[in-house]
Design a protein around this motif. Structure first.
Motif, PDB file in Angstrom:
ATOM      1  N   GLU A 143       0.866  -1.175   0.000  1.00 40.49           N
ATOM      2  CA  GLU A 143       0.000   0.000   0.000  1.00 40.49           C
ATOM      3  C   GLU A 143       0.906   1.228   0.000  1.00 40.49           C
ATOM      4  OE1 GLU A 143      -2.908   2.343   3.028  1.00 40.49           O
ATOM      5  OE2 GLU A 143      -3.033   0.166   3.050  1.00 40.49           O
TER       6      GLU A 143
ATOM      7  N   LYS B 146      -4.714   6.842  -1.658  1.00 35.71           N
ATOM      8  CA  LYS B 146      -4.157   5.512  -1.390  1.00 35.71           C
ATOM      9  C   LYS B 146      -4.122   4.701  -2.679  1.00 35.71           C
ATOM     10  CE  LYS B 146      -5.060   5.230   3.436  1.00 35.71           C
ATOM     11  NZ  LYS B 146      -4.084   4.647   4.275  1.00 35.71           N
TER      12      LYS B 146
ATOM     13  N   ILE C 231      -2.204   0.927  -4.581  1.00 34.46           N
ATOM     14  CA  ILE C 231      -1.454  -0.314  -4.451  1.00 34.46           C
ATOM     15  C   ILE C 231      -0.305  -0.221  -5.441  1.00 34.46           C
ATOM     16  CG2 ILE C 231      -1.516  -2.829  -4.713  1.00 34.46           C
ATOM     17  CD1 ILE C 231      -3.268  -1.768  -2.427  1.00 34.46           C
TER      18      ILE C 231
ATOM     19  N   ASN D 192      -5.122   2.405  -8.464  1.00 34.02           N
ATOM     20  CA  ASN D 192      -6.056   2.895  -7.464  1.00 34.02           C
ATOM     21  C   ASN D 192      -6.900   1.712  -6.992  1.00 34.02           C
ATOM     22  OD1 ASN D 192      -8.078   2.465  -9.370  1.00 34.02           O
ATOM     23  ND2 ASN D 192      -8.233   4.620  -9.929  1.00 34.02           N
ATOM     24  N   GLU D 193      -7.764   1.942  -6.015  1.00 35.90           N
ATOM     25  CA  GLU D 193      -8.504   0.831  -5.399  1.00 35.90           C
ATOM     26  C   GLU D 193      -9.362   0.062  -6.404  1.00 35.90           C
ATOM     27  OE1 GLU D 193     -11.712  -0.084  -1.815  1.00 35.90           O
ATOM     28  OE2 GLU D 193     -11.076   1.974  -2.196  1.00 35.90           O
ATOM     29  N   SER D 194     -10.138   0.761  -7.212  1.00 36.94           N
ATOM     30  CA  SER D 194     -11.029   0.045  -8.126  1.00 36.94           C
ATOM     31  C   SER D 194     -10.248  -0.725  -9.186  1.00 36.94           C
ATOM     32  CB  SER D 194     -12.028   1.006  -8.783  1.00 36.94           C
ATOM     33  OG  SER D 194     -11.368   1.931  -9.611  1.00 36.94           O
TER      34      SER D 194
ATOM     35  N   ILE E 231      -8.783  -3.883  -7.616  1.00 39.24           N
ATOM     36  CA  ILE E 231      -9.809  -4.927  -7.459  1.00 39.24           C
ATOM     37  C   ILE E 231     -10.040  -5.639  -8.789  1.00 39.24           C
ATOM     38  CG2 ILE E 231     -12.268  -5.313  -7.023  1.00 39.24           C
ATOM     39  CD1 ILE E 231     -12.018  -3.069  -4.870  1.00 39.24           C
TER      40      ILE E 231
END
Length: 77
Positions: free
Chosen positions: A19, A27, A29, A47-49, A52
């Motif tokens: 992270e 934030k 990854i 990014n987060e999406s 995922i």
């Protein structure tokens, strides 16, 4: 917490997933690939999406490999 994974490209290459944050405090990854000389070979920031979606894609590809191995073994009998 950073996680280190062996990369099968060369004997001593590996990737680190951790992270991180951008200069704007978002934030993310980050995935760093290292060659056998421990020098960063590539760097990916998600990014987060997107992280995922990437994880789901990896899981899909793993399932394809598992299914392919099962089908190959089934054809042996």
């Amino acid at each position: 917490m950073a996680r280190k994974f062996k990369d099968n490209f060369t004997d001593n290459s590996f990737i680190i997933v951790e992270e991180d944050s951008t200069p704007k405090k978002q934030k993310i990854i980050s995935i760093h690939g290292y060659d056998s000389d421990n020098e960063s070979d590539f760097w990916i920031c998600l990014n987060e999406s997107t992280a995922i979606k990437f994880a789901k894609t990896i899981r899909t590809e793993i399932n394809k490999i598992k299914n392919s191995d099962f089908e190959t073994k089934s054809n042996l009998f």
